[in-house]
Scaffold this motif. Structure first.
Motif, PDB file in Angstrom:
ATOM      1  N   GLY A  43      -2.260   1.423   4.085  1.00 47.03           N
ATOM      2  CA  GLY A  43      -2.110   0.388   5.315  1.00 47.03           C
ATOM      3  C   GLY A  43      -1.646  -0.878   4.863  1.00 47.03           C
ATOM      4  N   PHE A  44      -0.959  -0.739   3.436  1.00 46.03           N
ATOM      5  CA  PHE A  44      -0.541  -2.303   2.911  1.00 46.03           C
ATOM      6  C   PHE A  44       0.379  -1.806   1.859  1.00 46.03           C
ATOM      7  N   GLU A  45       0.814  -2.841   1.225  1.00 49.28           N
ATOM      8  CA  GLU A  45       1.677  -2.969  -0.215  1.00 49.28           C
ATOM      9  C   GLU A  45       0.784  -3.498  -1.431  1.00 49.28           C
ATOM     10  N   PRO A  46       0.370  -2.711  -2.455  1.00 49.73           N
ATOM     11  CA  PRO A  46      -0.338  -3.301  -3.522  1.00 49.73           C
ATOM     12  C   PRO A  46       0.998  -3.624  -4.660  1.00 49.73           C
ATOM     13  N   ILE A  47       0.912  -4.856  -5.185  1.00 46.33           N
ATOM     14  CA  ILE A  47       2.189  -5.245  -5.782  1.00 46.33           C
ATOM     15  C   ILE A  47       1.562  -5.730  -7.193  1.00 46.33           C
ATOM     16  N   THR A  48       2.218  -5.385  -8.359  1.00 42.71           N
ATOM     17  CA  THR A  48       1.817  -5.823  -9.428  1.00 42.71           C
ATOM     18  C   THR A  48       2.788  -6.474 -10.222  1.00 42.71           C
ATOM     19  N   LEU A  49       2.710  -7.985 -10.546  1.00 41.79           N
ATOM     20  CA  LEU A  49       3.645  -8.661 -11.392  1.00 41.79           C
ATOM     21  C   LEU A  49       3.118  -8.971 -12.822  1.00 41.79           C
ATOM     22  N   LEU A  50       3.832  -8.135 -13.701  1.00 44.02           N
ATOM     23  CA  LEU A  50       3.157  -8.394 -15.090  1.00 44.02           C
ATOM     24  C   LEU A  50       3.810  -9.483 -15.740  1.00 44.02           C
ATOM     25  N   PHE A  51       3.089 -10.478 -16.505  1.00 47.72           N
ATOM     26  CA  PHE A  51       3.772 -11.470 -17.128  1.00 47.72           C
ATOM     27  C   PHE A  51       3.482 -11.266 -18.775  1.00 47.72           C
ATOM     28  N   GLN A  61       6.156  -3.906 -10.218  1.00 47.19           N
ATOM     29  CA  GLN A  61       5.741  -2.627  -9.338  1.00 47.19           C
ATOM     30  C   GLN A  61       5.363  -2.961  -7.974  1.00 47.19           C
ATOM     31  N   TRP A  62       6.152  -2.364  -7.169  1.00 45.58           N
ATOM     32  CA  TRP A  62       5.814  -2.514  -5.590  1.00 45.58           C
ATOM     33  C   TRP A  62       5.474  -1.171  -5.089  1.00 45.58           C
ATOM     34  N   THR A  63       4.406  -1.051  -4.643  1.00 41.89           N
ATOM     35  CA  THR A  63       4.029   0.041  -4.058  1.00 41.89           C
ATOM     36  C   THR A  63       3.734  -0.187  -2.595  1.00 41.89           C
ATOM     37  N   THR A  64       4.313   0.566  -1.861  1.00 44.37           N
ATOM     38  CA  THR A  64       4.030   0.871  -0.254  1.00 44.37           C
ATOM     39  C   THR A  64       3.214   1.934  -0.065  1.00 44.37           C
ATOM     40  N   ALA A  65       1.942   1.601   0.190  1.00 48.90           N
ATOM     41  CA  ALA A  65       1.006   2.663   0.395  1.00 48.90           C
ATOM     42  C   ALA A  65       0.902   3.430   1.575  1.00 48.90           C
ATOM     43  N   GLY A  66       1.366   2.711   2.815  1.00 48.62           N
ATOM     44  CA  GLY A  66       1.598   3.494   3.955  1.00 48.62           C
ATOM     45  C   GLY A  66       0.493   4.468   4.170  1.00 48.62           C
ATOM     46  N   ALA A 125       1.116  -2.833  12.154  1.00 47.94           N
ATOM     47  CA  ALA A 125       0.124  -1.525  12.663  1.00 47.94           C
ATOM     48  C   ALA A 125       1.414  -0.507  12.689  1.00 47.94           C
ATOM     49  N   LYS A 126       2.510  -1.127  13.254  1.00 45.18           N
ATOM     50  CA  LYS A 126       3.446   0.058  13.382  1.00 45.18           C
ATOM     51  C   LYS A 126       4.180   0.567  12.273  1.00 45.18           C
ATOM     52  N   ASP A 127       3.802   0.241  11.143  1.00 50.60           N
ATOM     53  CA  ASP A 127       3.973   0.704   9.708  1.00 50.60           C
ATOM     54  C   ASP A 127       3.182   1.164   8.775  1.00 50.60           C
ATOM     55  N   LYS A 128       1.877   1.112   9.152  1.00 53.07           N
ATOM     56  CA  LYS A 128       0.707   1.533   8.167  1.00 53.07           C
ATOM     57  C   LYS A 128       0.772   2.756   8.020  1.00 53.07           C
ATOM     58  N   MET A 129       1.290   3.702   8.639  1.00 48.23           N
ATOM     59  CA  MET A 129       1.282   5.254   8.418  1.00 48.23           C
ATOM     60  C   MET A 129       2.707   5.495   7.890  1.00 48.23           C
TER      61      MET A 129
END
Length: 289
Positions: free
Chosen positions: A65-73, A95-100, A131-135
């Motif tokens: 339902g969302f996008e977990p994003i990691t920015l590594l420093f 790393q940009w994950t679209t969980a959908g 909402a329209k993009d959660k799945m």
């Protein structure tokens, strides 16, 4: 007409316990539930990683339902997921994950990094999906530091990384589902820069390291106030570094929908959360061992 955004909230970056690790959580915090569309901001590290100390080993876990994003420093992390991706993310990488509709992923410092030892530091960001993009089908994007478009301030003392969105002539390479800007900046002492941000966006600036003056009026300093959010009233912000500093700048068009969150799932209703839990248990989000 160019007008400077006005300051809305100033917040600290308190340490919170997440299992065996302590990390900083400026968002959500007391009095600030989210900066729509951004739901969570975790600043982890710097941790001194070694064979004797490796708390940041996150085994397989789901998201929907969302996008977990990691920015590594600092450091190196291995990303694995149920889509079959296996990637090493190095300092400066994203790393940009679209969980959908569902993904299972795992993150940990690489074996080589643990063996040789060193500092690990990063930002974990949760970006909501409408909402329209959660799945939508899950997806994973990875950028190395050298792939990320960069801009220098006029005084050449600030380097801005354009990860997503756009600034001046540069466009980020991450394909986003919503209208967002995700920038990081490294500023030398006295370096200053103006950042254009759309008026309708909710926005923030977060300090990882150093000390800066924002909009000629408010100071952010490590260990004191570390984040400022802005009102939806102007089209640029400005900062000046009082010493060498590392920053994160975010802005996004608000989604303005009800958020129902439970653990690793971010949906719109309680029913959808229960469905997510069931789908994970039934293996519908894939597998990762």
């Amino acid at each position: 007409m160019r007008t400077q955004k006005t300051i809305q909230h100033k917040v600290t970056s308190p340490l919170v316990n997440m299992g065996p690790i302590k990390l900083r959580q400026p968002l959500p915090t007391e009095g600030l539930e989210n900066v729509d569309p951004f739901l969570l901001l975790h600043h982890y590290g710097p941790y001194a990683i070694s064979e004797f100390n490796n708390p940041f080993d996150l085994g397989p876990h789901p998201h929907r339902g969302f996008e977990p994003i990691t920015l590594l420093f600092k450091g190196e992390q291995l990303h694995r997921d149920s889509l079959g991706n296996e990637m090493v993310v190095k300092a400066g990488g994203v790393q940009w994950t679209t969980a959908g509709r569902g993904i299972i992923h795992a993150e940990a410092p690489t074996k080589e990094f643990v063996k040789k030892g060193g500092d690990l530091e990063g930002i974990q960001l949760w970006l909501n999906l409408p909402a329209k993009d959660k799945m939508i089908p899950p997806n994973y994007q990875h950028l190395e530091d050298e792939q990320i478009p960069k801009l220098f301030s006029e005084d050449k003392k600030v380097l801005l990384n354009i990860i997503a969105g756009n600034q001046a002539t540069e466009n980020g390479l991450i394909k986003t589902q919503t209208e967002v800007n995700v920038f990081t900046a490294i500023a030398d002492e006295n370096g200053q820069m103006e950042i254009e941000l759309p008026e309708n966006h909710q926005s923030l600036i977060y300090l990882l390291e150093g000390e800066i003056l924002v909009n000629n009026s408010e100071v952010l300093q490590k260990g004191e106030n570390q984040m400022i959010t802005f009102n939806q009233d102007g089209n640029f912000i400005q900062f000046k570094a009082k010493k060498q500093s590392t920053l994160l700048i975010l802005s996004g068009a608000p989604i303005k929908e009800k958020v129902t969150q439970y653990g690793p799932y971010v949906m719109n209703t309680q029913t959808e959360i229960l469905e997510a839990m069931r789908d994970f248990q039934q293996g519908k989000m894939g597998h990762l061992y």
